[in-house]
Design a protein around this motif. Sequence first.
Motif, PDB file in Angstrom:
ATOM      1  N   VAL A 155       4.871 -20.021  -4.847  1.00  0.00           N
ATOM      2  CA  VAL A 155       3.527 -19.457  -4.746  1.00  0.00           C
ATOM      3  C   VAL A 155       3.013 -19.199  -6.160  1.00  0.00           C
ATOM      4  O   VAL A 155       3.689 -18.562  -6.965  1.00  0.00           O
ATOM      5  CB  VAL A 155       3.532 -18.143  -3.930  1.00  0.00           C
ATOM      6  CG1 VAL A 155       2.162 -17.473  -3.964  1.00  0.00           C
ATOM      7  CG2 VAL A 155       3.947 -18.427  -2.485  1.00  0.00           C
ATOM      8  N   ILE A 156       1.842 -19.744  -6.462  1.00  0.00           N
ATOM      9  CA  ILE A 156       1.221 -19.520  -7.780  1.00  0.00           C
ATOM     10  C   ILE A 156      -0.046 -18.702  -7.556  1.00  0.00           C
ATOM     11  O   ILE A 156      -1.032 -19.219  -7.011  1.00  0.00           O
ATOM     12  CB  ILE A 156       0.850 -20.851  -8.458  1.00  0.00           C
ATOM     13  CG1 ILE A 156       2.086 -21.740  -8.607  1.00  0.00           C
ATOM     14  CG2 ILE A 156       0.205 -20.602  -9.812  1.00  0.00           C
ATOM     15  CD1 ILE A 156       1.745 -23.162  -9.024  1.00  0.00           C
ATOM     16  N   GLU A 157      -0.015 -17.450  -7.950  1.00  0.00           N
ATOM     17  CA  GLU A 157      -1.213 -16.626  -7.786  1.00  0.00           C
ATOM     18  C   GLU A 157      -2.264 -17.044  -8.797  1.00  0.00           C
ATOM     19  O   GLU A 157      -1.960 -17.344  -9.946  1.00  0.00           O
ATOM     20  CB  GLU A 157      -0.853 -15.151  -7.957  1.00  0.00           C
ATOM     21  CG  GLU A 157      -0.116 -14.655  -6.726  1.00  0.00           C
ATOM     22  CD  GLU A 157       0.077 -13.153  -6.722  1.00  0.00           C
ATOM     23  OE1 GLU A 157      -0.799 -12.444  -7.244  1.00  0.00           O
ATOM     24  OE2 GLU A 157       1.099 -12.714  -6.198  1.00  0.00           O
ATOM     25  N   ALA A 158      -3.519 -17.065  -8.359  1.00  0.00           N
ATOM     26  CA  ALA A 158      -4.607 -17.419  -9.271  1.00  0.00           C
ATOM     27  C   ALA A 158      -4.815 -16.284 -10.264  1.00  0.00           C
ATOM     28  O   ALA A 158      -4.793 -15.113  -9.884  1.00  0.00           O
ATOM     29  CB  ALA A 158      -5.885 -17.665  -8.475  1.00  0.00           C
TER      30      ALA A 158
ATOM     31  N   LEU B  40      -3.056 -23.580 -10.081  1.00  0.00           N
ATOM     32  CA  LEU B  40      -2.378 -24.704 -10.727  1.00  0.00           C
ATOM     33  C   LEU B  40      -2.962 -24.892 -12.132  1.00  0.00           C
ATOM     34  O   LEU B  40      -4.168 -24.824 -12.316  1.00  0.00           O
ATOM     35  CB  LEU B  40      -2.652 -25.963  -9.888  1.00  0.00           C
ATOM     36  CG  LEU B  40      -1.526 -26.975  -9.822  1.00  0.00           C
ATOM     37  CD1 LEU B  40      -0.340 -26.373  -9.090  1.00  0.00           C
ATOM     38  CD2 LEU B  40      -2.004 -28.225  -9.104  1.00  0.00           C
ATOM     39  N   GLY B  41      -2.084 -25.102 -13.113  1.00  0.00           N
ATOM     40  CA  GLY B  41      -2.552 -25.330 -14.474  1.00  0.00           C
ATOM     41  C   GLY B  41      -2.790 -24.067 -15.272  1.00  0.00           C
ATOM     42  O   GLY B  41      -3.238 -24.126 -16.410  1.00  0.00           O
ATOM     43  N   SER B  42      -2.481 -22.898 -14.688  1.00  0.00           N
ATOM     44  CA  SER B  42      -2.743 -21.656 -15.421  1.00  0.00           C
ATOM     45  C   SER B  42      -1.699 -21.419 -16.505  1.00  0.00           C
ATOM     46  O   SER B  42      -1.924 -20.665 -17.434  1.00  0.00           O
ATOM     47  CB  SER B  42      -2.813 -20.460 -14.465  1.00  0.00           C
ATOM     48  OG  SER B  42      -1.639 -20.354 -13.705  1.00  0.00           O
TER      49      SER B  42
ATOM     50  N   ALA C 278      -4.048 -17.673  -3.738  1.00  0.00           N
ATOM     51  CA  ALA C 278      -2.794 -18.192  -4.275  1.00  0.00           C
ATOM     52  C   ALA C 278      -2.642 -19.637  -3.818  1.00  0.00           C
ATOM     53  O   ALA C 278      -3.077 -20.006  -2.726  1.00  0.00           O
ATOM     54  CB  ALA C 278      -1.619 -17.359  -3.793  1.00  0.00           C
ATOM     55  N   ALA C 279      -2.010 -20.435  -4.694  1.00  0.00           N
ATOM     56  CA  ALA C 279      -1.648 -21.805  -4.338  1.00  0.00           C
ATOM     57  C   ALA C 279      -0.227 -21.770  -3.813  1.00  0.00           C
ATOM     58  O   ALA C 279       0.637 -21.100  -4.378  1.00  0.00           O
ATOM     59  CB  ALA C 279      -1.746 -22.717  -5.558  1.00  0.00           C
ATOM     60  N   GLY C 280       0.030 -22.472  -2.732  1.00  0.00           N
ATOM     61  CA  GLY C 280       1.370 -22.563  -2.167  1.00  0.00           C
ATOM     62  C   GLY C 280       1.850 -24.005  -2.257  1.00  0.00           C
ATOM     63  O   GLY C 280       1.320 -24.875  -1.565  1.00  0.00           O
ATOM     64  N   LEU C 281       2.841 -24.251  -3.125  1.00  0.00           N
ATOM     65  CA  LEU C 281       3.401 -25.606  -3.236  1.00  0.00           C
ATOM     66  C   LEU C 281       4.408 -25.790  -2.110  1.00  0.00           C
ATOM     67  O   LEU C 281       5.228 -24.901  -1.844  1.00  0.00           O
ATOM     68  CB  LEU C 281       4.092 -25.801  -4.593  1.00  0.00           C
ATOM     69  CG  LEU C 281       3.335 -25.372  -5.853  1.00  0.00           C
ATOM     70  CD1 LEU C 281       4.064 -25.893  -7.110  1.00  0.00           C
ATOM     71  CD2 LEU C 281       1.893 -25.852  -5.857  1.00  0.00           C
ATOM     72  N   LEU C 282       4.377 -26.953  -1.449  1.00  0.00           N
ATOM     73  CA  LEU C 282       5.203 -27.180  -0.262  1.00  0.00           C
ATOM     74  C   LEU C 282       6.375 -28.104  -0.567  1.00  0.00           C
ATOM     75  O   LEU C 282       6.296 -28.960  -1.453  1.00  0.00           O
ATOM     76  CB  LEU C 282       4.354 -27.781   0.852  1.00  0.00           C
ATOM     77  CG  LEU C 282       3.098 -26.976   1.247  1.00  0.00           C
ATOM     78  CD1 LEU C 282       2.327 -27.711   2.343  1.00  0.00           C
ATOM     79  CD2 LEU C 282       3.461 -25.570   1.703  1.00  0.00           C
TER      80      LEU C 282
END
Length: 287
Positions: free
Chosen positions: A10-13, A28-30, A224-228
């Motif tokens: 999980v990548i929080e914005a 993503l990319g942060s 948040a982005a969730g990578l699967l």
Amino acid sequence: MTTSRKLQAVIEAVAASDGAGVKLRRSLGSRQNQRFDPFLMLDEFFSDDPDDYLAGFPSHPHRGFETVTYMLDGHMRHEDSFGNRGDLGPGDVQWMTAARGIIHSEMPQQTAGRMRGFQLWINLPSREKMKPAAYRDIPSREIPTVALAGGGELRVIAGEFEQGGTKTAGPIGGLSTAPLYYDLRLPHGSEATIPTPISHNTFLYVYEGDAVVGEDAKPLPFRAAGLLTPGGSVRIRAGEQGVRLLLLAGKPIGEPVVQYGPFVMNSPEEIQQAVIDYQRGQLAVAS
Ligand code: FE
């Protein structure tokens, strides 16, 4: 029966600023190298305060990848070095293949009210990084919406969506990374199992409410982005307030990535060339 995808990270914005000072949230990319091949970056812009967006994104270059802008609220105007001009309003998409190079501006056309949307960067394979730039405006009416069997709906911006044997194709297709770009809305109490090509890296981004993802029911919070993990589908359940989220999937490129601001190439030498070309006014030329 193919494997069902699970939440892997999980990548929080985080709050960021870009252009001439537009406030946005980058997942993503942060951080350096925090990419998900072929995806390089995802920004959400959302504000009711004109001071957060009025400065816009004045003239700037890109080389080596694609930028996809999806507006939810507000009005932006794109102008570029090839004379393209486009207005983006609610529900509209702009798909720009910078490739060899483009210089453009993205400026708000409103002085009050809400500005809300996303910008996604998708990488190009080395053999396509120097092809001519291309640009497409996709009005909202050309983006199909599918009612989901378990409640809610899904807009197909790129790729195809299949449900009950019926395929719905979005306006964008035929790209080498074969991206899926879906916008989902699931009301409270609903769930959906979305098919995803096994070859693709897939992630979600929650922009309203929250969700529970995968057979092991891991929570994916708001913003948040969730990578699967790899798999042939993903199960998504809406949280208490329902959920709105993006589902993004693409075929990984598997090449080295060297990024310097708005230039994304395979080697430091190619980055140097991009800088030189830009300085000499040769970045964005018709080839
Ligand atoms: Fe740009």
